[in-house]
Design an enzyme around this catalytic site. Structure first.
Site, PDB file in Angstrom:
ATOM      1  N   ARG A  61       0.811  -1.224   0.000  1.00  0.00           N
ATOM      2  CA  ARG A  61       0.000   0.000   0.000  1.00  0.00           C
ATOM      3  C   ARG A  61       0.844   1.274   0.000  1.00  0.00           C
ATOM      4  NH1 ARG A  61      -2.550  -3.515   3.562  1.00  0.00           N
ATOM      5  NH2 ARG A  61      -1.596  -2.348   5.251  1.00  0.00           N
ATOM      6  N   GLU A  98       5.592  -9.729  15.476  1.00  0.00           N
ATOM      7  CA  GLU A  98       5.111 -10.118  16.797  1.00  0.00           C
ATOM      8  C   GLU A  98       5.410 -11.585  17.105  1.00  0.00           C
ATOM      9  OE1 GLU A  98       1.063  -9.702  19.495  1.00  0.00           O
ATOM     10  OE2 GLU A  98       1.045  -9.071  17.404  1.00  0.00           O
TER      11      GLU A  98
END
Length: 176
Positions: A61, A98
């Site tokens: 994006r 993460e």
């Protein structure tokens, strides 16, 4: 630039991609030409008088905002992609997510050594990917004077991760 309510063009989707996460969807900006044009024109206004030699964008994006900006400014665009998506000789950087690790790459010959490269993404959350991208560009000899994101989530502490590089966003959300 005239007042513009960018927030009204950002869709907020609860529990995506998993329960407890509020997802800020910028595709609604892309679907509204006036909102998309506002973002590009704002970038041009912010950076016209700053010394920027190229723009690097994070897949995918970030490309959407950086490409028209680079064209308007008449400067090169350097795509930063996931590992294995670029042919030829690349510079690569691994970084932690993460629960996993990721790797990004840029064409080595495209990184302008000694030049100032604006780093762009659509949304800045934790800053991990942008931090890796900055390190990647620095490894190629480029200088990253600033990082730009359309949307920022400063409550996730990206400024600490990206310090000392200044971060500019068009809109910030300070909590979910």
């Amino acid at each position: 630039m005239q007042e513009f309510n960018l927030d009204s063009f950002i869709r907020k989707i609860p529990d995506f991609p998993k329960k407890g996460i509020l997802f800020y969807d910028i595709t609604s900006i892309l679907a509204k030409p006036e909102a998309f044009l506002y973002c590009i024109e704002s970038m041009v206004d912010i950076y016209t008088d700053k010394e920027i030699d190229a723009v690097a964008a994070i897949e995918a994006r970030g490309f959407l905002f950086a490409a028209p900006f680079a064209a308007r400014m008449g400067i090169p665009l350097l795509p930063i992609r996931k590992k294995g998506k670029l042919p030829g000789i690349t510079l690569s950087k691994k970084y932690d997510l993460e629960y996993a690790q990721a790797e990004i790459e840029v064409h080595q010959e495209d990184v302008p050594a000694g030049k100032r490269v604006l780093l762009v993404d659509d949304l800045i959350a934790t800053g991990g990917t942008l931090n890796a991208a900055r390190a990647l560009l620095n490894a190629g000899g480029a200088i990253v004077p600033e990082i730009f994101g359309v949307l920022g989530l400063p409550f996730l502490n990206y400024e600490k991760v990206l310090s000392p590089t200044p971060v500019t966003t068009l809109i910030n959300y300070h909590g979910e």
